[in-house]
Design a protein around this motif. Structure first.
Motif, PDB file in Angstrom:
ATOM      1  N   ASP A  47       0.824  -1.206   0.000  1.00 36.51           N
ATOM      2  CA  ASP A  47       0.000   0.000   0.000  1.00 36.51           C
ATOM      3  C   ASP A  47       0.862   1.262   0.000  1.00 36.51           C
ATOM      4  O   ASP A  47       0.531   2.241  -0.665  1.00 36.51           O
ATOM      5  CB  ASP A  47      -0.944   0.011   1.201  1.00 36.51           C
ATOM      6  CG  ASP A  47      -2.205  -0.783   0.943  1.00 36.51           C
ATOM      7  OD1 ASP A  47      -2.611  -0.902  -0.232  1.00 36.51           O
ATOM      8  OD2 ASP A  47      -2.793  -1.293   1.917  1.00 36.51           O
ATOM      9  N   LEU A  48       1.959   1.243   0.736  1.00 37.20           N
ATOM     10  CA  LEU A  48       2.877   2.388   0.701  1.00 37.20           C
ATOM     11  C   LEU A  48       3.488   2.554  -0.685  1.00 37.20           C
ATOM     12  O   LEU A  48       3.667   3.676  -1.169  1.00 37.20           O
ATOM     13  CB  LEU A  48       3.974   2.229   1.757  1.00 37.20           C
ATOM     14  CG  LEU A  48       3.529   2.433   3.200  1.00 37.20           C
ATOM     15  CD1 LEU A  48       4.660   2.067   4.162  1.00 37.20           C
ATOM     16  CD2 LEU A  48       3.086   3.871   3.428  1.00 37.20           C
ATOM     17  N   ALA A  49       3.799   1.433  -1.325  1.00 36.64           N
ATOM     18  CA  ALA A  49       4.319   1.500  -2.693  1.00 36.64           C
ATOM     19  C   ALA A  49       3.267   2.064  -3.634  1.00 36.64           C
ATOM     20  O   ALA A  49       3.583   2.866  -4.530  1.00 36.64           O
ATOM     21  CB  ALA A  49       4.764   0.109  -3.153  1.00 36.64           C
ATOM     22  N   ASP A  50       2.018   1.676  -3.446  1.00 38.12           N
ATOM     23  CA  ASP A  50       0.939   2.208  -4.281  1.00 38.12           C
ATOM     24  C   ASP A  50       0.792   3.702  -4.061  1.00 38.12           C
ATOM     25  O   ASP A  50       0.534   4.449  -5.005  1.00 38.12           O
ATOM     26  CB  ASP A  50      -0.371   1.489  -3.962  1.00 38.12           C
ATOM     27  CG  ASP A  50      -1.504   1.891  -4.899  1.00 38.12           C
ATOM     28  OD1 ASP A  50      -1.212   2.234  -6.059  1.00 38.12           O
ATOM     29  OD2 ASP A  50      -2.666   1.825  -4.476  1.00 38.12           O
ATOM     30  N   PHE A  51       0.957   4.142  -2.831  1.00 37.73           N
ATOM     31  CA  PHE A  51       0.836   5.566  -2.520  1.00 37.73           C
ATOM     32  C   PHE A  51       1.981   6.384  -3.110  1.00 37.73           C
ATOM     33  O   PHE A  51       1.787   7.513  -3.528  1.00 37.73           O
ATOM     34  CB  PHE A  51       0.789   5.761  -1.007  1.00 37.73           C
ATOM     35  CG  PHE A  51       0.586   7.193  -0.599  1.00 37.73           C
ATOM     36  CD1 PHE A  51      -0.642   7.810  -0.785  1.00 37.73           C
ATOM     37  CD2 PHE A  51       1.619   7.914  -0.045  1.00 37.73           C
ATOM     38  CE1 PHE A  51      -0.834   9.131  -0.414  1.00 37.73           C
ATOM     39  CE2 PHE A  51       1.436   9.233   0.336  1.00 37.73           C
ATOM     40  CZ  PHE A  51       0.210   9.846   0.151  1.00 37.73           C
ATOM     41  N   THR A  52       3.183   5.802  -3.158  1.00 38.70           N
ATOM     42  CA  THR A  52       4.348   6.558  -3.639  1.00 38.70           C
ATOM     43  C   THR A  52       4.689   6.235  -5.095  1.00 38.70           C
ATOM     44  O   THR A  52       4.629   7.095  -5.959  1.00 38.70           O
ATOM     45  CB  THR A  52       5.571   6.278  -2.749  1.00 38.70           C
ATOM     46  OG1 THR A  52       5.801   4.875  -2.703  1.00 38.70           O
ATOM     47  CG2 THR A  52       5.361   6.791  -1.343  1.00 38.70           C
ATOM     48  N   ILE A  53       5.026   4.995  -5.366  1.00 40.14           N
ATOM     49  CA  ILE A  53       5.434   4.600  -6.712  1.00 40.14           C
ATOM     50  C   ILE A  53       4.264   4.700  -7.682  1.00 40.14           C
ATOM     51  O   ILE A  53       4.444   5.045  -8.852  1.00 40.14           O
ATOM     52  CB  ILE A  53       5.995   3.161  -6.709  1.00 40.14           C
ATOM     53  CG1 ILE A  53       7.237   3.088  -5.834  1.00 40.14           C
ATOM     54  CG2 ILE A  53       6.330   2.703  -8.115  1.00 40.14           C
ATOM     55  CD1 ILE A  53       7.715   1.679  -5.570  1.00 40.14           C
ATOM     56  N   ARG A 105       2.200   6.855  -8.083  1.00 38.87           N
ATOM     57  CA  ARG A 105       2.033   8.220  -8.597  1.00 38.87           C
ATOM     58  C   ARG A 105       2.775   8.442  -9.911  1.00 38.87           C
ATOM     59  O   ARG A 105       2.601   9.462 -10.546  1.00 38.87           O
ATOM     60  CB  ARG A 105       2.523   9.255  -7.577  1.00 38.87           C
ATOM     61  CG  ARG A 105       1.824   9.212  -6.267  1.00 38.87           C
ATOM     62  CD  ARG A 105       0.399   9.600  -6.462  1.00 38.87           C
ATOM     63  NE  ARG A 105      -0.292   9.559  -5.187  1.00 38.87           N
ATOM     64  CZ  ARG A 105      -1.208  10.414  -4.854  1.00 38.87           C
ATOM     65  NH1 ARG A 105      -1.545  11.358  -5.680  1.00 38.87           N
ATOM     66  NH2 ARG A 105      -1.813  10.297  -3.706  1.00 38.87           N
ATOM     67  N   GLU A 124       0.287   3.456 -13.859  1.00 34.89           N
ATOM     68  CA  GLU A 124      -0.597   3.234 -12.716  1.00 34.89           C
ATOM     69  C   GLU A 124      -1.497   2.026 -12.939  1.00 34.89           C
ATOM     70  O   GLU A 124      -1.693   1.218 -12.035  1.00 34.89           O
ATOM     71  CB  GLU A 124      -1.450   4.485 -12.456  1.00 34.89           C
ATOM     72  CG  GLU A 124      -2.494   4.330 -11.390  1.00 34.89           C
ATOM     73  CD  GLU A 124      -1.936   4.034 -10.014  1.00 34.89           C
ATOM     74  OE1 GLU A 124      -2.635   3.394  -9.226  1.00 34.89           O
ATOM     75  OE2 GLU A 124      -0.799   4.432  -9.723  1.00 34.89           O
ATOM     76  N   GLN A 149      -5.085   8.635  -8.543  1.00 31.57           N
ATOM     77  CA  GLN A 149      -5.057   9.665  -7.514  1.00 31.57           C
ATOM     78  C   GLN A 149      -5.996   9.343  -6.353  1.00 31.57           C
ATOM     79  O   GLN A 149      -5.667   9.593  -5.212  1.00 31.57           O
ATOM     80  CB  GLN A 149      -5.412  11.021  -8.127  1.00 31.57           C
ATOM     81  CG  GLN A 149      -4.453  11.444  -9.211  1.00 31.57           C
ATOM     82  CD  GLN A 149      -2.996  11.428  -8.761  1.00 31.57           C
ATOM     83  OE1 GLN A 149      -2.650  12.040  -7.770  1.00 31.57           O
ATOM     84  NE2 GLN A 149      -2.153  10.713  -9.471  1.00 31.57           N
ATOM     85  N   ALA A 188      -5.055   5.682  -4.362  1.00 31.24           N
ATOM     86  CA  ALA A 188      -3.819   5.641  -3.569  1.00 31.24           C
ATOM     87  C   ALA A 188      -4.087   5.954  -2.098  1.00 31.24           C
ATOM     88  O   ALA A 188      -3.321   5.551  -1.230  1.00 31.24           O
ATOM     89  CB  ALA A 188      -2.800   6.632  -4.127  1.00 31.24           C
TER      90      ALA A 188
END
Length: 91
Positions: free
Chosen positions: A15-21, A23, A32, A64, A67
């Motif tokens: 989930d952190l990767a989805d939030f950062t990478i 993008r 995406e 957007q 994420a």
């Protein structure tokens, strides 16, 4: 219990990767969508049929909105709660 915890840690990392990478879809068109598809496959690999809920993120091609929803973590927590109910209670 340790496998559930390991899956939860993996879910939080994804989930952190989805939030950062994730993008990168702004810079690289289509990135995406591909990244969300890979996360959906990972969710199915981790939790089976309940992991199919991760594919809802493909509905947002910009990445957007999805994420900000920790889908993998929510699936992990729901499956951990389900597993806890099945275990016998020790008094």
């Amino acid at each position: 219990m340790r496998t559930d915890l390991a899956k939860l840690v993996i879910a939080v990392i994804l989930d952190l990767a989805d939030f950062t990478i994730g993008r990168m879809g702004i810079i690289i068109p289509g990135f995406e969508m591909g990244f969300d598809a890979v996360l959906g496959v990972a969710a199915v690999a981790l939790w089976g049929w309940p992991g199919l809920f991760a594919f809802w993120e493909l509905a947002d091609p910009t990445g957007q909105a999805d994420a900000f929803v920790p889908t993998m973590t929510l699936i992990a927590l729901s499956q951990m709660g389900k597993g806890r109910k099945k275990r016998p209670q020790l008094d």
